[in-house]
Design an enzyme around this catalytic site. Structure first.
Site, PDB file in Angstrom:
ATOM      1  CE  LYS A  53      24.409  50.932-102.493  1.00 41.35           C
ATOM      2  NZ  LYS A  53      24.797  50.282-101.250  1.00 41.35           N
ATOM      3  CE  LYS A 107      28.484  53.838-100.975  1.00 40.51           C
ATOM      4  NZ  LYS A 107      28.433  52.613-100.159  1.00 40.51           N
ATOM      5  CD  GLU A 130      22.909  49.552 -89.197  1.00 37.18           C
ATOM      6  OE1 GLU A 130      23.094  48.545 -89.906  1.00 37.18           O
ATOM      7  OE2 GLU A 130      22.116  49.572 -88.249  1.00 37.18           O
TER       8      GLU A 130
HETATM    9  C1  LIG Z   1      20.295  51.218 -91.138  1.00 40.06           C
HETATM   10  C2  LIG Z   1      20.831  51.033 -92.521  1.00 40.06           C
HETATM   11  C3  LIG Z   1      22.192  50.951 -92.722  1.00 40.06           C
HETATM   12  C4  LIG Z   1      22.723  50.849 -94.021  1.00 40.06           C
HETATM   13  N1  LIG Z   1      24.089  50.903 -94.194  1.00 40.06           N
HETATM   14  C5  LIG Z   1      24.583  51.034 -95.477  1.00 40.06           C
HETATM   15  C6  LIG Z   1      25.960  51.334 -95.695  1.00 40.06           C
HETATM   16  O1  LIG Z   1      26.771  51.438 -94.771  1.00 40.06           O
HETATM   17  N2  LIG Z   1      26.370  51.532 -96.971  1.00 40.06           N
HETATM   18  C7  LIG Z   1      25.511  51.430 -98.047  1.00 40.06           C
HETATM   19  O2  LIG Z   1      25.946  51.643 -99.187  1.00 40.06           O
HETATM   20  N3  LIG Z   1      24.197  51.132 -97.858  1.00 40.06           N
HETATM   21  C8  LIG Z   1      23.707  50.946 -96.604  1.00 40.06           C
HETATM   22  N4  LIG Z   1      22.361  50.696 -96.408  1.00 40.06           N
HETATM   23  C9  LIG Z   1      21.463  50.546 -97.582  1.00 40.06           C
HETATM   24  C10 LIG Z   1      20.770  49.173 -97.658  1.00 40.06           C
HETATM   25  O3  LIG Z   1      21.635  48.223 -98.179  1.00 40.06           O
HETATM   26  C11 LIG Z   1      19.507  49.351 -98.510  1.00 40.06           C
HETATM   27  O4  LIG Z   1      18.603  50.178 -97.817  1.00 40.06           O
HETATM   28  C12 LIG Z   1      18.799  48.043 -98.842  1.00 40.06           C
HETATM   29  O5  LIG Z   1      19.609  47.236 -99.662  1.00 40.06           O
HETATM   30  C13 LIG Z   1      17.468  48.283 -99.551  1.00 40.06           C
HETATM   31  O6  LIG Z   1      17.655  49.001-100.754  1.00 40.06           O
HETATM   32  P1  LIG Z   1      17.065  50.452-101.041  1.00 40.06           P
HETATM   33  O7  LIG Z   1      17.413  51.348 -99.884  1.00 40.06           O
HETATM   34  O8  LIG Z   1      17.775  50.888-102.301  1.00 40.06           O
HETATM   35  O9  LIG Z   1      15.589  50.338-101.217  1.00 40.06           O
HETATM   36  C14 LIG Z   1      21.834  50.755 -95.122  1.00 40.06           C
HETATM   37  C15 LIG Z   1      20.457  50.819 -94.907  1.00 40.06           C
HETATM   38  C16 LIG Z   1      19.955  50.972 -93.630  1.00 40.06           C
HETATM   39  C17 LIG Z   1      18.460  51.098 -93.457  1.00 40.06           C
END
Ligand SMILES: Cc1cc2nc3c(=O)[nH]c(=O)nc-3n(C[C@H](O)[C@H](O)[C@H](O)COP(=O)(O)O)c2cc1C
Length: 219
Positions: free
Chosen positions: A14, A74, A165
């Protein structure tokens, strides 16, 4: 790092350390990772906008305004940002392009095998175009598969990532002229190195997943 350690090491970053830049050598590997992802019938229905300069990241940040402002730092503080785009449509000319590329790369011992492959590509595409009526969605699924392997792949290089996303795809499509070229944007992934102060690092905020017994049935 073994696989378990790699999985524990990665998390959605983040806050990036703005003083650290991904090397040219690693960026070359990152680009190759995008290229090497598998896809159904090797369709490769994707395009990637890679922003590495301050100017490029500022353009990318146009997709993180208004409702999506929470993702702006970010993007601007990352070392690089990859915008994953999907093809909007696929026609015979594109299928031929795929088959010809496979041919040039030595995949077909003879013309019959090449034509058999081309027939299979068209048959699968027709199922999605006419029977399931989800051709665009099917192609987007291939792009998401690339994103999955990308997130794990960059981790093996010690690179942190933020999949997003939460972006204004319409604004980004306009910024990069994507729709006119037959593409639309889906997801942005920022790359770089975690800041010490990142609240989301696993020592400060542990990862959370459903229990294995809930999500896996062994038969
Ligand atoms: C397709 C996808 C879209 C996501 N979109 C966002 C986003 O717009 N902003 C963000 O801060 N995290 C985003 N995330 C992060 C997810 O919240 C995160 O992958 C999930 O909570 C699992 O945590 P980790 O990736 O730390 O293991 C996204 C993850 C994925 C896979």
């Amino acid at each position: 790092m073994n696989l378990q350690e790699t999985l524990n090491w990665r998390y959605t970053t983040k806050e990036f350390d703005t003083t650290k830049k991904i090397s040219e050598e690693d960026m070359a590997q990152v680009k190759n990772l995008l290229r090497m992802s598998p896809s159904s019938v090797n369709l490769q229905p994707w395009h990637f906008i890679v922003a590495e300069s301050t100017e490029g990241k500022a353009r990318m940040a146009k997709g993180a305004q208004g409702f999506f402002h929470f993702n702006a730092p970010k993007i601007t503080n990352a070392s690089a940002v990859v915008l994953f785009c999907s093809k909007i449509d696929a026609d015979d000319a594109y299928f031929n392009h795929i088959a010809t590329t496979d041919d040039i790369n030595g995949r077909f011992p003879n013309e019959d095998i090449k034509n058999g492959f081309l027939g299979a590509v068209k048959a699968f595409a027709d199922i999605h175009k006419y029977d399931l009526k989800d051709l665009q969605h099917w192609m987007e699924k291939q792009v998401y598969l690339n994103i999955g392997s990308f997130l794990l792949g960059v981790t093996t290089l010690g690179i942190d990532a933020t999949p997003m996303e939460g972006i204004d795809v319409k604004a980004l499509d306009e910024e990069f002229g994507l729709r006119a070229k037959g593409y639309t944007s889906l997801v942005a992934v920022s790359l770089g190195y975690r800041a010490e102060s990142d609240f989301n690092s696993t020592d400060k905020t542990p990862k959370s997943r459903l229990e294995e017994s809930e999500i896996i049935t062994v038969v």
